[in-house]
Scaffold this motif. Structure first.
Motif, short mmCIF file in Angstrom:
data_model
loop_
_atom_site.label_atom_id
_atom_site.label_comp_id
_atom_site.label_asym_id
_atom_site.label_seq_id
_atom_site.Cartn_x
_atom_site.Cartn_y
_atom_site.Cartn_z
N ASN A 36 12.69 -40.30 57.44
CA ASN A 36 12.08 -40.20 56.11
C ASN A 36 10.79 -41.02 56.03
O ASN A 36 9.82 -40.60 55.39
N HIS A 37 10.79 -42.18 56.68
CA HIS A 37 9.59 -43.02 56.71
C HIS A 37 8.45 -42.27 57.40
O HIS A 37 7.31 -42.27 56.92
N LEU A 38 8.76 -41.62 58.53
CA LEU A 38 7.73 -40.86 59.23
C LEU A 38 7.22 -39.69 58.39
O LEU A 38 6.03 -39.40 58.39
N ARG A 39 8.12 -39.04 57.69
CA ARG A 39 7.71 -37.92 56.83
C ARG A 39 6.72 -38.39 55.77
O ARG A 39 5.70 -37.75 55.53
N GLU A 40 7.04 -39.51 55.10
CA GLU A 40 6.16 -40.02 54.06
C GLU A 40 4.82 -40.46 54.64
O GLU A 40 3.76 -40.14 54.11
N LYS A 41 4.89 -41.19 55.75
CA LYS A 41 3.68 -41.70 56.38
C LYS A 41 2.78 -40.56 56.84
O LYS A 41 1.57 -40.62 56.68
N GLN A 42 3.36 -39.52 57.36
CA GLN A 42 2.57 -38.46 57.96
C GLN A 42 2.27 -37.31 57.01
O GLN A 42 1.65 -36.34 57.41
N SER A 43 2.68 -37.43 55.76
CA SER A 43 2.36 -36.36 54.82
C SER A 43 0.85 -36.26 54.60
O SER A 43 0.33 -35.21 54.26
#
Length: 152
Positions: A36-43
């Protein structure tokens, strides 16, 4: 109905089992939080198509003597006229070939920072699924088999 055999565990074995269960739950929760952290960061990251410029090959032989080849690609992508080269961290059994297109996400604030986009997982990086989950399943399965052998 058949008879049930009651397995008696010592305190140390019981604590070991509880520890392994909690560790497994912690790994699953940690991988989910990381994903989830990667999803937010990479959005806010930009998707582009990189070109495969080299393919590393690794030959593995298992205990039965069977040979398996694994591959990972080295790609180049261009941002604002500057070309970046990146090596995929994930080995796969289906090779890409030099000249093939490979989707990547790069950080617009630091274009040298990128991740490879798995075509089967969409915006979720390969490493989250292949590394964390495979390692978890391999170690967990080994632990269960080892414990089952000792318990019988």
């Amino acid at each position: 109905m058949g008879k049930f055999r009651v397995l008696r565990l010592s305190k140390a074995q019981l604590l070991g089992c509880i520890f392994c269960v909690l560790l497994g739950i912690g790994m699953i929760v940690g991988a989910t939080i990381y994903k989830n952290h990667l999803r937010e960061k990479q959005s806010a990251w930009v998707r582009t198509d990189a070109t495969v410029v080299h393919v590393d090959q690794n030959r593995e032989t298992d205990s039965d003597g069977d040979i398996r080849y694994m591959y990972r690609e080295v790609v180049e992508y261009t941002v604002y006229g500057i070309t970046y080269r990146e090596k995929n961290d994930t080995w796969t059994n289906s090779p890409k070939y030099v000249g093939d297109s490979c989707p990547v996400l790069y950080n617009p604030l630091n274009p040298s920072e990128c991740i490879f986009v798995s075509t089967s997982q969409g915006w979720i990086p390969n490493t989250v699924y292949r590394r964390k989950h495979t390692e978890f399943c391999r170690r967990g399965g080994h632990s269960l088999l080892f414990y089952r052998k000792r318990a019988t």
